[in-house]
Design an enzyme around this catalytic site. Structure first.
Site, PDB file in Angstrom:
ATOM      1  NE  ARG A  39     -64.475 -49.698  -7.373  1.00 47.02           N
ATOM      2  CZ  ARG A  39     -64.073 -51.368  -7.509  1.00 47.02           C
ATOM      3  NH1 ARG A  39     -64.114 -51.825  -8.799  1.00 47.02           N
ATOM      4  NH2 ARG A  39     -64.498 -51.153  -6.287  1.00 47.02           N
ATOM      5  N   GLY A  70     -58.824 -57.933  -2.397  1.00 45.31           N
ATOM      6  CA  GLY A  70     -59.169 -57.516  -1.183  1.00 45.31           C
ATOM      7  C   GLY A  70     -58.694 -56.115  -1.036  1.00 45.31           C
ATOM      8  N   GLY A  71     -58.759 -55.267  -1.765  1.00 49.11           N
ATOM      9  CA  GLY A  71     -58.347 -53.385  -1.001  1.00 49.11           C
ATOM     10  C   GLY A  71     -57.074 -53.685  -0.790  1.00 49.11           C
ATOM     11  CD  GLU A 103     -65.807 -62.755  -4.866  1.00 51.55           C
ATOM     12  OE1 GLU A 103     -64.801 -62.205  -4.218  1.00 51.55           O
ATOM     13  OE2 GLU A 103     -65.524 -63.062  -5.641  1.00 51.55           O
ATOM     14  NE  ARG A 135     -61.486 -52.127  -4.814  1.00 53.67           N
ATOM     15  CZ  ARG A 135     -61.835 -52.090  -3.706  1.00 53.67           C
ATOM     16  NH1 ARG A 135     -62.064 -51.063  -3.101  1.00 53.67           N
ATOM     17  NH2 ARG A 135     -61.830 -53.253  -3.012  1.00 53.67           N
ATOM     18  CE  LYS A 194     -61.993 -62.567  -7.528  1.00 56.20           C
ATOM     19  NZ  LYS A 194     -62.626 -61.717  -8.036  1.00 56.20           N
ATOM     20  CB  SER A 205     -59.310 -63.788  -9.452  1.00 59.11           C
ATOM     21  OG  SER A 205     -60.746 -62.862  -9.954  1.00 59.11           O
TER      22      SER A 205
END
Length: 343
Positions: A33, A262-263, A177, A292, A219, A289
């Site tokens: 990244r 989740g994107g 999660e 990105r 999560k 939570s």
């Protein structure tokens, strides 16, 4: 088991108006990244970016805790303060990612099991001594014609519960999660079915393994269509479908649900969470939570250059403020336009 401490920490993590920053990217992921935005990835650079985020003025107004990668948990900030103590000083709790990643599941066709239970009791004790108050374990489930299979769900649910029990043994709150991935072209009905089935299995294992439900934070993913599905549901439908699944599968004893992004885009992650909170009838705290969705824009602005630090902090503060507004059900498109320019 330190019941009172577990309950207190779990409640702090999902306190009103606050959520969790997921800054637990592995060195490999963080390197990828950083290189995309033109920054060189070194231990010092990774530390500097994470320190920049958590020392943003007002960050603790929106962030209750930060999930760290082990490298960061053991590092010292620029003033030589141990990183968990730095977080504590700024009003946030330190957490740690403890799984070692998803590996191929033997006897399955392309599914995975998350590993890391070997030696976990000893590692958790060390993390506790370093200042960690909570820990995270992620299991992933793909949606396909025959997946997630009952086999994959069962082995991952068992591992999640073993992780949770070991955490609570040493007074660390487990962030459980189970993520049903939204890659693919499946409709939202399929996502709803897979998410509910997975959560039911996870909570059955948590109960069987004597995990204190009042001392965990869940999560999960939100219930969405696959990202390649031609029909993408509106914000209200996602919120209602997600709440329906949670009501069916998550016991009211759980203090809070901290959804992963989740994107999703930054804006959609906030809009969906806000709609769920605006409904106003959930038995748990509905929090976030995000990784990105909170960090990506700030990392792009910073790009490894110290002269960009204040701009990056302003962007992070704005994203955190938007997430906090969603946490209260008050997120609006107008709020997205209200970012202050750093002095």
């Amino acid at each position: 088991m330190l019941t009172s401490e577990l309950k207190t920490t779990a409640a702090e993590l999902v306190a009103d108006g606050k959520g969790i920053l997921a800054a637990d990217e592995s060195n490999r992921t963080m390197t990828r990244r950083m290189e995309v935005v033109g920054a060189r990835s070194t231990p010092a650079a990774r530390l500097r970016f994470r320190e920049l985020l958590v020392t943003t003025p007002g960050a603790a107004d929106a962030i209750s805790g930060v999930i760290l990668y082990e490298e960061t948990l053991r590092q010292r900030a620029s003033d030589a303060t141990e990183f968990p103590r730095l977080l504590e000083r700024h009003g946030m709790l330190a957490g740690i990612k403890v799984d070692t990643g998803a590996k191929p599941l033997a006897g399955s066709d392309g599914e995975t099991v998350t590993e890391g239970l070997d030696g976990l009791r000893e590692r958790l004790g060390a993390y506790r001594d370093l200042g960690a108050r909570f820990a995270k374990w992620r299991a992933v489930f793909s949606i396909g014609p025959a997946t997630p299979s009952r086999y994959c769900i069962a082995v991952n649910a068992h591992a999640l519960a073993r992780f949770a029990a070991l955490c609570q043994e040493v007074g660390i709150v487990p962030i459980v999660e189970p993520e049903v991935l939204m890659d693919g072209d499946h409709a939202i009905d399929r996502s709803e079915q897979a998410t509910e089935g997975t959560l039911r299995a996870v909570f059955a294992q948590l109960v069987d393994q004597r995990v204190l439900l009042e001392g965990i934070v869940l999560k999960p993913n939100m219930v969405l269509s696959g990202y390649e599905c031609p029909r993408q549901p509106g914000v209200e439908e996602v919120a209602q479908r997600t709440l329906t699944v949670m009501r069916r599968a998550v016991p009211a004893a759980v203090p809070g649900i901290a959804f992963l992004s989740g994107g999703q885009s930054d804006e959609l992650a906030c809009a969906h969470l806000s709609a769920m909170n605006a409904a106003g009838d959930a038995p748990w705290q509905l929090s976030f939570s995000y990784g990105r969705a909170l960090q990506a824009a700030a990392l792009k602005a910073w790009a490894g250059r110290e002269e960009n630090a204040r701009e990056a902090q302003a962007i992070f503060e704005h994203r955190a403020r938007c997430a906090a507004a969603a946490r209260r059900g008050h997120y609006t498109p107008e709020l997205e336009q209200a970012r202050a320019v750093p002095a």
